[in-house]
Design a protein around this motif. Structure first.
Motif, PDB file in Angstrom:
ATOM      1  N   SER A 179      -2.073  16.553  -5.966  1.00 15.50           N
ATOM      2  CA  SER A 179      -2.685  15.068  -5.914  1.00 15.50           C
ATOM      3  C   SER A 179      -3.093  15.470  -4.342  1.00 15.50           C
ATOM      4  CB  SER A 179      -2.211  13.529  -6.130  1.00 15.50           C
ATOM      5  OG  SER A 179      -1.671  14.180  -5.849  1.00 15.50           O
ATOM      6  N   LEU A 180      -4.331  15.544  -3.569  1.00 18.17           N
ATOM      7  CA  LEU A 180      -4.052  15.530  -2.580  1.00 18.17           C
ATOM      8  C   LEU A 180      -5.240  14.344  -1.996  1.00 18.17           C
ATOM      9  CD1 LEU A 180      -4.319  19.446  -1.797  1.00 18.17           C
ATOM     10  CD2 LEU A 180      -2.335  17.746  -1.673  1.00 18.17           C
TER      11      LEU A 180
ATOM     12  N   ASN B  55      -7.153  11.907  -5.896  1.00 18.65           N
ATOM     13  CA  ASN B  55      -7.940  13.716  -5.880  1.00 18.65           C
ATOM     14  C   ASN B  55      -7.377  14.754  -6.083  1.00 18.65           C
ATOM     15  OD1 ASN B  55     -10.002  15.413  -4.632  1.00 18.65           O
ATOM     16  ND2 ASN B  55      -8.853  16.105  -3.356  1.00 18.65           N
ATOM     17  N   SER B  56      -7.617  15.279  -7.584  1.00 20.14           N
ATOM     18  CA  SER B  56      -6.754  16.310  -8.205  1.00 20.14           C
ATOM     19  C   SER B  56      -7.013  17.552  -8.293  1.00 20.14           C
ATOM     20  CB  SER B  56      -6.442  14.990  -9.948  1.00 20.14           C
ATOM     21  OG  SER B  56      -5.522  16.617 -10.558  1.00 20.14           O
ATOM     22  N   ILE B  57      -6.105  18.539  -8.412  1.00 25.92           N
ATOM     23  CA  ILE B  57      -6.426  19.368  -8.503  1.00 25.92           C
ATOM     24  C   ILE B  57      -5.644  20.557  -8.622  1.00 25.92           C
ATOM     25  CG2 ILE B  57      -6.672  22.061  -6.736  1.00 25.92           C
ATOM     26  CD1 ILE B  57      -7.271  20.007  -4.544  1.00 25.92           C
ATOM     27  N   GLN B  58      -6.470  21.349  -9.720  1.00 31.91           N
ATOM     28  CA  GLN B  58      -5.721  22.385 -10.945  1.00 31.91           C
ATOM     29  C   GLN B  58      -6.161  23.629 -10.633  1.00 31.91           C
ATOM     30  OE1 GLN B  58      -6.193  21.363 -14.619  1.00 31.91           O
ATOM     31  NE2 GLN B  58      -5.412  19.178 -15.079  1.00 31.91           N
ATOM     32  N   THR B  59      -5.052  24.526  -9.840  1.00 38.28           N
ATOM     33  CA  THR B  59      -4.930  25.531  -9.359  1.00 38.28           C
ATOM     34  C   THR B  59      -4.040  26.380 -10.125  1.00 38.28           C
ATOM     35  OG1 THR B  59      -5.486  27.376  -7.867  1.00 38.28           O
ATOM     36  CG2 THR B  59      -3.648  25.229  -7.950  1.00 38.28           C
ATOM     37  N   THR B  60      -4.137  27.798  -9.443  1.00 38.14           N
ATOM     38  CA  THR B  60      -3.377  29.216 -10.463  1.00 38.14           C
ATOM     39  C   THR B  60      -2.626  29.157  -8.754  1.00 38.14           C
ATOM     40  OG1 THR B  60      -4.488  30.448 -10.146  1.00 38.14           O
ATOM     41  CG2 THR B  60      -4.235  29.174 -11.987  1.00 38.14           C
TER      42      THR B  60
ATOM     43  N   ILE C 204       0.794  -1.224  -0.120  1.00 36.46           N
ATOM     44  CA  ILE C 204      -0.392  -0.100   0.185  1.00 36.46           C
ATOM     45  C   ILE C 204       0.938   1.488  -0.241  1.00 36.46           C
ATOM     46  CG2 ILE C 204      -2.162  -1.372   0.758  1.00 36.46           C
ATOM     47  CD1 ILE C 204      -1.172   0.327   3.928  1.00 36.46           C
ATOM     48  N   SER C 205       0.133   2.278  -0.284  1.00 31.27           N
ATOM     49  CA  SER C 205       1.233   3.372  -0.946  1.00 31.27           C
ATOM     50  C   SER C 205      -0.229   5.073  -1.038  1.00 31.27           C
ATOM     51  CB  SER C 205       1.950   3.807  -1.825  1.00 31.27           C
ATOM     52  OG  SER C 205       0.463   3.886  -2.894  1.00 31.27           O
ATOM     53  N   ALA C 206       0.588   5.821   0.160  1.00 25.17           N
ATOM     54  CA  ALA C 206       0.170   6.901  -0.121  1.00 25.17           C
ATOM     55  C   ALA C 206       0.233   7.868   0.010  1.00 25.17           C
ATOM     56  CB  ALA C 206      -1.540   7.515   1.087  1.00 25.17           C
ATOM     57  N   ALA C 207       0.433   8.931  -1.167  1.00 23.39           N
ATOM     58  CA  ALA C 207       1.023  10.175  -1.311  1.00 23.39           C
ATOM     59  C   ALA C 207       0.355  11.281  -1.611  1.00 23.39           C
ATOM     60  CB  ALA C 207       2.401  10.029  -2.745  1.00 23.39           C
TER      61      ALA C 207
END
Length: 913
Positions: free
Chosen positions: A439-440, A477-482, A421-424
């Motif tokens: 990615s959170l 859980n992916s986030i794209q921002t500035t 298992i892995s979490a990052a």
């Protein structure tokens, strides 16, 4: 029995046979003269000659085998109310001693003299000197020098008690009261070396020194600098208190003086103030920089708080912490914030920005837990931080346009089959476009390979026994921002979440003995929580749909390959005895069906007569299922060339040495059987080799297109050779050379350091773009790496130029582009960096380059450093470009006196955006 008679018996029976043993004479004489009849219950065996027989009832009896035993408890007991008081012995421990020339006992003066390379050990006291005189009646010890054959003093006294060591010209010490007087003492206290004309030891914890000088120089007798004071009170391991103190440099008194001073002396870190640096900046006025406080919070972590202030209103704050637990983990955390003001309010060029930087590194010891591991490497900053920072000059980081971070945990569950298992948490930031991808978090679990048709201890041979399957699930859980929305509520609004399950089923086997065949099928099921719906009213509208949705895909692939060996022998008497050519051809096939059930149509005009396909999973986290049938064949050929060469360098070698001529020469292409046109993919050719004993790395890549172009520069379904051209059309090529060399044992040059501040900030690990300069920390030296890797003394005489250490790094890159017949060289540059020792104490480093396309010199930096023994001086200079910069520093190396320095710098004018 009287005392006179007892003395007579001991003299006659014991002392005569012991004339050659001075040490026992001392003990016996001391026993008789002190009047202590009961010294110890222990008995002292003494080797001697045979002694005459004594009477049966005598109190002294001989022991067997040429040894006598002296009873240390006499039968005569003292009178209870005797008026004569008994003296207590000062020797309450065993004394060990030795001397090279002689040992002399003077019973009259009660002195024991040891001469030439004399050593004496008593309790926790260790004493070495040319001459040692011990008065065992007064409990005093004297140690001094002696003259050699040339009349020079040698064998200076060396005194050690516990962890305190003193070297002196002479020492007078009382073993009972622990008091001492020392002439011209030399001792080390932490990083200080102290020499005093007269030292008085009051007890184990307090020393008073008169006419003292203290320094951090290694040579206490001839230091480069020292502080002179009339009096010192020293508490070893705790503190040093001095009176009026004057700084002396090169034996010349300076105006720098203090009426008194206090220096904490401890092996542990101590909290304290950090003195700021004063200076002036062209655009921000006068400043106080890098002032603050150091908190020694514990043995496991600390905290440094630093700040800057400029008279135009700019300021900065920094928090730095290091932590660690032996055999468990270690790391550091840096938080930086800067409020930068340019010009004055009301002027047209007035600007104000806020910049930040967060850096965190955490490493777990591999021995701490073999099944679980946690690591962190965080580098988050505002996009313009490294270009506009007030306190760093890091060109390598400012030229880099990508910042990355990762915080990860990996664990293993020891079951059958094993589960990993892995979490990052991951972060990627482009400082030019100011786009941030995060990615959170990302979670992944996988079950180890399972062989359903073979037992665990059975060899896996054949097509069926090699069938195996796995299971992997990945959630993200992916986030794209500035940059402007970072960690604001809007940042989380467009987050995309999903899971993907993967089950691969594969096998491998051999056919016709020499061909390896592999086949696999892959099933994927994707869960998402964000989809879209496209509608057309007056314009095309894309609506976000929140809720669970899923799609499923699968594919099939297989490959076959072999290895062909070819050897060309030229004879064992030749320099090149043989060349071996290894060819690894392979052919692969991939099949993917169409998943058009996951596709819809939407109108693109008001009449609704024209439609376009789209998938509601467009822009999703794991891509879109394909709506086209795919069936393609991949072809690849990998080559290596190796030579056997006669080893003329080693006369004792019986076997030839192997040299790699060509590390790789690869050809790759593909044919799409499902396409209506342009079936062949571009041919990719790559090659690489190492030259000059693996110190030069050469790589070449190119892309060849078999199809021709039309007048608009678009690919057409016509072979280039049928269009009047060659078989292939070169569309792109790249050629790189990297060379690294050092004079040290002919090894590859040093310079790559992944832990350097430049690399941590996102720049290169080497110094081709220069080295980073952290204005808040001047402890980094070009001599540090050399001191760790060598113990060579460069101060010895001789011609130093006969051995001139140096290292050199070179990188050359050439890029050719011809995708649309432009036939241009889009990149052609060379970068060079190196370091060299001009003299044993002078180092020089440089970084420069030239861009042949732009016709200009690339970033150039010159570095000079002078090792002044206990001092350090350096000068850094960037002579041209928008990053023009210079700095000069001279100061004491020791951290205890790191505030004694002088520095001046001219940083580049920052342009706020």
């Amino acid at each position: 029995m009287t005392l006179q008679k007892i003395s007579h018996i001991f003299t006659k029976i014991v002392l005569k046979p012991l004339r050659t043993n001075l040490f026992h004479i001392v003990l016996l004489s001391f026993f008789l003269t002190t009047g202590c009849f009961k010294i110890s219950a222990q008995e002292i065996p003494v080797k001697t000659k045979p002694i005459p027989t004594v009477k049966e009832n005598d109190t002294i009896k001989p022991a067997a085998e040429d040894t006598i035993t002296i009873a240390l408890q006499d039968t005569i007991k003292p009178v209870k109310n005797d008026s004569v008081k008994k003296n207590k012995s000062g020797l309450d421990a065993i004394i060990k001693r030795k001397a090279k020339d002689y040992e002399k006992l003077d019973q009259k003066k009660k002195e024991l003299t040891l001469y030439n390379e004399a050593e004496l050990y008593y309790k926790d006291i260790e004493l070495k000197a040319g001459i040692i005189i011990m008065n065992y009646e007064k409990d005093e010890v004297y140690a001094g020098r002696i003259k050699d054959s040339l009349g020079n003093y040698s064998q200076l006294p060396y005194f050690k008690q516990g962890s305190n060591v003193v070297e002196a010209d002479s020492i007078h010490f009382n073993t009972k009261t622990k008091k001492a007087r020392v002439w011209n003492s030399r001792s080390d206290q932490g990083e200080f070396r102290i020499k005093g004309e007269i030292t008085k030891k009051e007890n184990d914890s307090v020393y008073f020194i008169k006419g003292a000088r203290f320094t951090t120089s290694k040579n206490i007798d001839d230091p480069e600098y020292y502080f002179y004071t009339d009096r010192i009170k020293l508490v070893p391991g705790k503190k040093v208190v001095v009176g009026f103190t004057n700084m002396v440099i090169a034996d010349v008194p300076t105006p720098l003086a203090l009426p008194f001073a206090f220096f904490p002396m401890t092996d542990k870190a101590e909290s304290g103030f950090i003195v700021p640096t004063f200076g002036e900046n062209n655009t921000r006025g006068y400043f106080l920089q890098n002032g603050g406080y150091y908190f020694a919070l514990s043995d496991y972590y600390d905290l440094t708080v630093l700040g800057d202030y400029y008279t135009n209103g700019s300021y900065g704050l920094r928090f730095q912490s290091n932590y660690g637990l032996r055999y468990k983990f270690n790391g550091n955390l840096n938080l930086r914030f800067e409020n930068t003001v340019q010009s004055e309010r009301g002027f047209p060029n007035y600007a104000k920005t806020r910049q930040y930087s967060i850096q965190w590194t955490h490493n777990q010891d591999p021995k701490a837990n073999p099944n679980h591991r946690f690591t962190a490497n965080v580098n988050v900053a505002s996009s313009q931080y490294f270009r506009q920072s007030l306190n760093t000059s890091n060109i390598g980081a400012s030229l880099n346009n990508t910042l990355t971070s990762s915080i990860s945990y990996t664990g293993t569950i020891r079951t059958v089959p094993q589960v990993n298992i892995s979490a990052a948490l991951r972060h990627s930031q482009n400082t030019n476009t100011e786009r941030i991808d995060m990615s959170l978090p990302t979670f992944q679990a996988s079950v180890d390979r399972i062989f359903p048709f073979a037992s665990d201890d059975e060899p896996k041979k054949g097509i069926f026994k090699n069938i195996n399957l796995q299971y992997t699930v990945r959630g993200e859980n992916s986030i794209q921002t500035t940059d402007s929305l970072f960690f604001k509520p809007e940042m989380f609004r467009d987050a995309r979440t999903g899971f993907q399950h993967t089950i691969p089923l594969s096998t491998n086997f051999k056919i016709f003995k020499y061909f390896s065949v592999s086949a696999s099928t892959n099933y994927q099921e994707t869960w998402v929580f964000n989809t879209i719906r496209k509608e057309y009213t007056d314009t095309l509208v894309v609506r976000d749909v929140r809720g669970f949705d899923s799609f499923r895909t699968y594919n099939f692939s297989s490959s076959i390959g072999t290895t062909i060996y070819g050897t060309f022998n030229f004879g064992e008497d030749k320099k090149i005895q043989a060349i071996r050519h290894v060819i690894r051809p392979s052919v692969s096939y991939t099949y993917t069906p169409s998943f058009d059930q996951y596709w819809d149509i939407h109108p693109i005009d008001a009449a609704g007569t024209t439609y376009r396909e789209y998938s509601r999973f467009e822009g999703g986290l794991f891509g879109t299922p394909g709506n086209r049938y795919a069936s393609s064949i991949g072809i690849g050929v990998n080559n290596t060339f190796e030579a056997k060469v006669r080893n003329d360098e080693d006369e004792t070698a019986t076997e030839p040495k192997k040299i790699m001529l060509l590390n790789n020469l690869n050809f790759q292409t593909a044919y799409d059987m499902a396409a209506d046109s342009l079936n062949w993919a571009e041919l990719r050719v790559s090659a690489g080799t190492n030259l000059l004993k693996d110190k030069m790395n050469v790589n070449f890549t190119s892309i060849l297109d078999p199809y021709a172009l039309d007048n608009a520069g678009r690919r057409i379904d016509t072979y280039n050779i049928n269009n009047g051209g060659s078989l292939f059309r070169l569309t792109q090529a790249n050629f790189t050379v990297n060379y690294s060399y050092s004079s040290k044992d002919g090894q590859s040059g040093a310079g790559n350091n992944k832990d350097s501040q430049t690399a941590r900030n996102g720049g290169r690990e080497d110094d081709l773009f220069g080295t980073a300069t952290d204005l808040s920390d001047n402890r980094t030296s070009m001599f540090d790496e050399e001191e760790e890797n060598t113990t060579e003394d460069k101060s010895s005489g001789g011609f130093y130029n006969a051995k001139l250490p140096w290292d050199l790094r070179l990188a050359y890159s050439l890029t050719y582009s011809n995708a649309r017949r432009q036939k241009e060289i889009t990149g052609n540059s060379i970068m060079v960096s190196g370091n060299m020792d001009i003299t044993p104490k002078w180092k020089m480093g440089f970084s420069t380059g030239y861009d042949f396309v732009q016709k200009g010199v690339t970033f150039t930096q010159l570095r000079f450093e002078r090792d002044l023994l206990s001092w350090r001086m350096d000068f850094n200079w960037v002579p041209m470009g928008v990053n023009k910069y210079w700095s000069f520093f001279i100061g004491i190396k020791s951290s205890v006196l790191s505030d004694i320095k002088w520095e001046k710098r001219q940083v580049p004018d920052r342009v706020l955006r």
